[in-house]
Design a protein around this motif. Structure first.
Motif, mmCIF file in Angstrom:
data_model
loop_
_atom_site.group_PDB
_atom_site.id
_atom_site.type_symbol
_atom_site.label_atom_id
_atom_site.label_comp_id
_atom_site.label_asym_id
_atom_site.label_seq_id
_atom_site.Cartn_x
_atom_site.Cartn_y
_atom_site.Cartn_z
ATOM 1 N N MET A 116 -51.892 90.294 27.255
ATOM 2 C CA MET A 116 -51.525 89.115 27.614
ATOM 3 C C MET A 116 -52.293 88.607 28.871
ATOM 4 O O MET A 116 -52.433 89.681 29.679
ATOM 5 N N GLU A 117 -52.628 87.556 28.999
ATOM 6 C CA GLU A 117 -53.573 87.305 30.147
ATOM 7 C C GLU A 117 -52.723 86.910 31.398
ATOM 8 O O GLU A 117 -51.438 86.732 31.252
ATOM 9 N N HIS A 118 -53.657 87.037 32.342
ATOM 10 C CA HIS A 118 -52.779 87.199 33.597
ATOM 11 C C HIS A 118 -51.907 85.808 34.106
ATOM 12 O O HIS A 118 -51.055 85.768 34.797
ATOM 13 N N GLY A 119 -52.462 84.848 33.356
ATOM 14 C CA GLY A 119 -51.554 83.255 33.584
ATOM 15 C C GLY A 119 -50.400 83.405 32.578
ATOM 16 O O GLY A 119 -49.514 82.342 33.100
ATOM 17 N N ALA A 120 -50.057 84.036 31.743
ATOM 18 C CA ALA A 120 -49.097 84.003 30.866
ATOM 19 C C ALA A 120 -47.831 84.435 31.743
ATOM 20 O O ALA A 120 -47.637 85.204 32.391
ATOM 21 N N HIS A 121 -46.546 84.149 31.186
ATOM 22 C CA HIS A 121 -45.255 84.111 31.695
ATOM 23 C C HIS A 121 -45.015 85.675 31.034
ATOM 24 O O HIS A 121 -44.937 86.140 30.011
ATOM 25 N N ARG A 122 -44.795 86.409 32.079
ATOM 26 C CA ARG A 122 -44.172 88.005 32.052
ATOM 27 C C ARG A 122 -43.964 88.380 33.308
ATOM 28 O O ARG A 122 -43.842 87.594 34.462
ATOM 29 N N SER A 123 -43.460 89.646 33.286
ATOM 30 C CA SER A 123 -42.779 90.326 34.416
ATOM 31 C C SER A 123 -43.922 91.263 34.971
ATOM 32 O O SER A 123 -44.776 91.813 34.409
ATOM 33 N N TYR A 124 -44.056 91.063 36.541
ATOM 34 C CA TYR A 124 -45.312 91.786 37.173
ATOM 35 C C TYR A 124 -44.725 92.811 37.917
ATOM 36 O O TYR A 124 -43.420 92.921 38.198
ATOM 37 N N GLY A 125 -45.689 93.437 38.735
ATOM 38 C CA GLY A 125 -45.007 94.882 39.533
ATOM 39 C C GLY A 125 -44.094 94.421 40.479
ATOM 40 O O GLY A 125 -43.285 95.098 40.976
ATOM 41 N N TYR A 126 -44.412 93.105 41.189
ATOM 42 C CA TYR A 126 -43.541 92.639 42.273
ATOM 43 C C TYR A 126 -42.303 92.038 42.046
ATOM 44 O O TYR A 126 -41.520 91.485 42.623
ATOM 45 N N SER A 127 -41.971 91.672 40.715
ATOM 46 C CA SER A 127 -40.931 91.227 40.364
ATOM 47 C C SER A 127 -39.505 91.601 40.845
ATOM 48 O O SER A 127 -38.472 91.110 41.178
ATOM 49 N N ALA A 128 -39.543 92.995 41.018
ATOM 50 C CA ALA A 128 -38.200 93.698 41.408
ATOM 51 C C ALA A 128 -38.144 93.350 42.854
ATOM 52 O O ALA A 128 -37.028 93.364 43.385
ATOM 53 N N HIS A 129 -39.151 92.907 43.899
ATOM 54 C CA HIS A 129 -38.973 92.520 45.086
ATOM 55 C C HIS A 129 -39.405 90.977 45.236
ATOM 56 O O HIS A 129 -39.633 90.846 46.336
ATOM 57 N N LYS A 130 -39.412 90.385 44.256
ATOM 58 C CA LYS A 130 -39.456 88.760 44.403
ATOM 59 C C LYS A 130 -38.751 87.913 45.401
ATOM 60 O O LYS A 130 -39.418 87.382 46.064
ATOM 61 N N ASP A 131 -37.680 88.523 45.460
ATOM 62 C CA ASP A 131 -36.840 87.671 46.551
ATOM 63 C C ASP A 131 -37.414 88.046 47.822
ATOM 64 O O ASP A 131 -37.364 87.315 48.907
ATOM 65 N N ASP A 132 -37.742 89.520 48.156
ATOM 66 C CA ASP A 132 -38.173 89.818 49.495
ATOM 67 C C ASP A 132 -39.480 89.013 49.750
ATOM 68 O O ASP A 132 -39.776 88.628 50.799
ATOM 69 N N TYR A 133 -40.468 88.879 48.983
ATOM 70 C CA TYR A 133 -41.642 88.380 49.078
ATOM 71 C C TYR A 133 -41.268 86.925 49.147
ATOM 72 O O TYR A 133 -41.986 86.221 50.439
ATOM 73 N N LEU A 134 -40.602 86.213 48.712
ATOM 74 C CA LEU A 134 -40.177 84.826 48.794
ATOM 75 C C LEU A 134 -39.441 84.573 50.265
ATOM 76 O O LEU A 134 -39.845 83.547 50.933
ATOM 77 N N LYS A 135 -38.772 85.513 50.943
ATOM 78 C CA LYS A 135 -38.324 85.210 51.957
ATOM 79 C C LYS A 135 -39.242 85.411 53.090
ATOM 80 O O LYS A 135 -39.353 84.679 54.045
ATOM 81 N N ARG A 136 -40.343 86.455 52.684
ATOM 82 C CA ARG A 136 -41.316 86.564 53.962
ATOM 83 C C ARG A 136 -42.186 85.380 53.803
ATOM 84 O O ARG A 136 -42.521 84.972 54.917
#
Length: 100
Positions: A1-21
């Motif tokens: 799957m290409e990097h632009g396609a919809h999927r879960s990435y390694g940071y997904s588990a910490h997505k809320d933390d990244y968004l807050k930062r």
């Protein structure tokens, strides 16, 4: 799957933390705009630019660590051209961070 396609990435588990930062950094940038608008002393603005830059670099390093631990590790387990491409992609990202 290409990097632009919809999927879960390694940071997904910490997505809320990244968004807050990132929202906090966005606030820092708005503060910088306000400082310039209010003719704040140059050195005080530069101090805040440095803080925002460090905060962005911290986010970048966290994302890079997640990428190496998940995307690159998975690709290396697959082997072949996929592994080579992911390692090159990560090396290029590191080079961009070092130059910035």
């Amino acid at each position: 799957m290409e990097h632009g396609a919809h999927r879960s990435y390694g940071y997904s588990a910490h997505k809320d933390d990244y968004l807050k930062r990132l929202r906090r950094i966005e606030g820092q940038i708005r503060g910088l705009q306000r400082m310039v608008d209010e003719d704040t002393y140059c050195i005080d603005i530069l101090t805040q630019v440095s803080a925002a830059t460090k905060a962005l670099q911290s986010v970048a390093i966290g994302l890079l660590e997640e990428h190496l631990a998940h995307c690159v590790a998975d690709a290396v387990a697959e082997g072949g051209d996929t592994a080579d491409a992911k390692v090159k992609e990560a090396a290029d990202a590191i080079a961009r961070l070092v130059r910035s």
